[in-house]
Write a protein that holds these residues in place. Structure first.
Motif, PDB file in Angstrom:
ATOM      1  N   GLY A  32       0.811  -1.209   0.000  1.00 44.58           N
ATOM      2  CA  GLY A  32       0.000   0.000   0.000  1.00 44.58           C
ATOM      3  C   GLY A  32       0.844   1.258   0.000  1.00 44.58           C
ATOM      4  O   GLY A  32       0.501   2.243  -0.669  1.00 44.58           O
ATOM      5  N   VAL A  33       1.953   1.249   0.740  1.00 43.29           N
ATOM      6  CA  VAL A  33       2.856   2.398   0.748  1.00 43.29           C
ATOM      7  C   VAL A  33       3.413   2.638  -0.649  1.00 43.29           C
ATOM      8  O   VAL A  33       3.522   3.782  -1.109  1.00 43.29           O
ATOM      9  N   GLY A  34       3.767   1.548  -1.349  1.00 46.55           N
ATOM     10  CA  GLY A  34       4.272   1.691  -2.711  1.00 46.55           C
ATOM     11  C   GLY A  34       3.253   2.319  -3.643  1.00 46.55           C
ATOM     12  O   GLY A  34       3.580   3.208  -4.444  1.00 46.55           O
ATOM     13  N   VAL A 216     -12.512   8.517   0.262  1.00 45.79           N
ATOM     14  CA  VAL A 216     -11.825   8.732   1.536  1.00 45.79           C
ATOM     15  C   VAL A 216     -10.333   8.924   1.296  1.00 45.79           C
ATOM     16  O   VAL A 216      -9.691   9.790   1.913  1.00 45.79           O
ATOM     17  N   CYS A 217      -9.765   8.129   0.387  1.00 46.33           N
ATOM     18  CA  CYS A 217      -8.346   8.270   0.060  1.00 46.33           C
ATOM     19  C   CYS A 217      -8.050   9.660  -0.501  1.00 46.33           C
ATOM     20  O   CYS A 217      -7.039  10.283  -0.146  1.00 46.33           O
ATOM     21  N   LEU A 223      -3.280   9.533   1.292  1.00 48.49           N
ATOM     22  CA  LEU A 223      -2.629   8.774   2.354  1.00 48.49           C
ATOM     23  C   LEU A 223      -3.423   7.519   2.716  1.00 48.49           C
ATOM     24  O   LEU A 223      -2.856   6.498   3.096  1.00 48.49           O
ATOM     25  N   GLY A 224      -4.736   7.591   2.562  1.00 47.94           N
ATOM     26  CA  GLY A 224      -5.570   6.437   2.866  1.00 47.94           C
ATOM     27  C   GLY A 224      -5.306   5.232   1.988  1.00 47.94           C
ATOM     28  O   GLY A 224      -5.692   4.113   2.334  1.00 47.94           O
ATOM     29  N   LEU A 225      -4.634   5.441   0.838  1.00 51.01           N
ATOM     30  CA  LEU A 225      -4.319   4.315  -0.038  1.00 51.01           C
ATOM     31  C   LEU A 225      -3.471   3.258   0.654  1.00 51.01           C
ATOM     32  O   LEU A 225      -3.529   2.078   0.297  1.00 51.01           O
ATOM     33  N   PRO A 230      -4.753  -2.136  -0.101  1.00 50.84           N
ATOM     34  CA  PRO A 230      -4.654  -3.568   0.224  1.00 50.84           C
ATOM     35  C   PRO A 230      -5.975  -4.169   0.671  1.00 50.84           C
ATOM     36  O   PRO A 230      -6.288  -5.316   0.318  1.00 50.84           O
ATOM     37  N   LEU A 231      -6.756  -3.408   1.425  1.00 52.38           N
ATOM     38  CA  LEU A 231      -8.052  -3.912   1.888  1.00 52.38           C
ATOM     39  C   LEU A 231      -8.944  -4.271   0.708  1.00 52.38           C
ATOM     40  O   LEU A 231      -9.542  -5.359   0.662  1.00 52.38           O
ATOM     41  N   LEU A 232      -9.046  -3.376  -0.273  1.00 47.34           N
ATOM     42  CA  LEU A 232      -9.900  -3.637  -1.428  1.00 47.34           C
ATOM     43  C   LEU A 232      -9.323  -4.731  -2.315  1.00 47.34           C
ATOM     44  O   LEU A 232     -10.065  -5.514  -2.911  1.00 47.34           O
TER      45      LEU A 232
END
Length: 262
Positions: A32-34, A216-217, A223-225, A230-232
């Motif tokens: 997700g950070v990537g 939301v992201c 930042l919410g990504l 990963p959740l999605l």
């Protein structure tokens, strides 16, 4: 395949995605950070190259290529089904069953993304004429305080919704299908659309969840990504498994949607 699942099943997929995310969470969060860093880099480049007029279409078009980017997350969820752990390297260096078909899928989704961007530029020219883009700071008041802006919001939103619905339908299951099954890109796209159409209520609910979390992201400056993507991704794998069980996906011959719908 029509499974006749209630719309609340989409919430179950989200919970299952959360379970996969929290099981050995570090690789998923690094993933997700990537995605977050690449997204920020793209936004920065748009402003740096004075292409900020493409920002809104680019953010919306992210939903087109999102399923392709999530390939590594599908790998982790698949391995969890088999009781196996997944390293970050395995998630980053995915080996689909058909590299050529997956690459062709990427080209198709990229072309759709570029078409979406071109449609946005044409809509701008239709309502505001052939003039330079004034910048984000100036365009927002135009959109919300002028009749042309309101019309652009309504018509542009309708056009964007059509692109989004079509993109979602053809790609949401096509990418995990190419990872798991022996089929070609066009068949995967068609079967994905058939799966969405035959399970419309639950897929509308899942699409609404994806859209809501993506908004939301955006509200959090992308930042919410780090958590949402990963959740999605994990949740989408469970949606794929629910609508196309493993025993259906393990056939040796590719299934042609043009002959028989999923």
């Amino acid at each position: 395949m029509a499974r006749d699942l209630p719309w609340q099943t989409a919430l179950t997929w989200l919970r299952q995605g959360w379970t996969d995310l929290m099981t050995n969470p570090l690789p998923s969060l690094i993933y997700g950070v990537g995605v977050y860093l690449v997204s920020v880099l793209v936004v920065w480049l748009l402003f740096r190259l004075e292409l900020d007029y493409a920002l809104f279409p680019a953010l919306a078009g992210f939903m087109v290529i999102g399923p392709l980017v999530a390939n590594g997350l599908y790998v982790k969820s698949r391995n969890l089904e088999k009781g196996r752990e997944t390293s970050l390297a395995e998630m980053l260096f995915v080996r689909p069953r058909s590299f050529v078909s997956t690459s062709f899928m990427g080209v198709i989704l990229l072309m759709l993304f570029l078409l979406w961007n071109r449609a946005a530029v044409l809509l701008w020219a239709l309502f505001f004429g052939v003039r330079p883009f004034p910048g984000i700071d100036e365009i927002l008041p135009w959109l919300f305080t002028t009749p042309q802006g309101w019309a652009l919001i309504v018509i542009g939103g309708a056009v964007g919704a059509l692109f989004a619905a079509f993109s979602f339908a053809i790609s949401v299951f096509a990418v995990p299908m190419l990872l798991e099954e022996r089929t070609d890109a066009l068949s995967a796209l068609g079967i994905s659309m058939a799966m969405v159409w035959n399970n419309l209520s639950v897929m509308i609910a899942w699409g609404a969840i994806v859209l809501g979390l993506f908004l939301v992201c955006i509200a959090t400056g992308l930042l919410g990504l780090i958590l949402v993507f990963p959740l999605l991704g994990h949740g989408t794998w469970h949606a794929y498994r629910a609508l196309r069980p493993a025993d259906r996906a393990e056939g040796d011959e590719p299934e042609r949607v043009f002959i028989s719908l999923a």
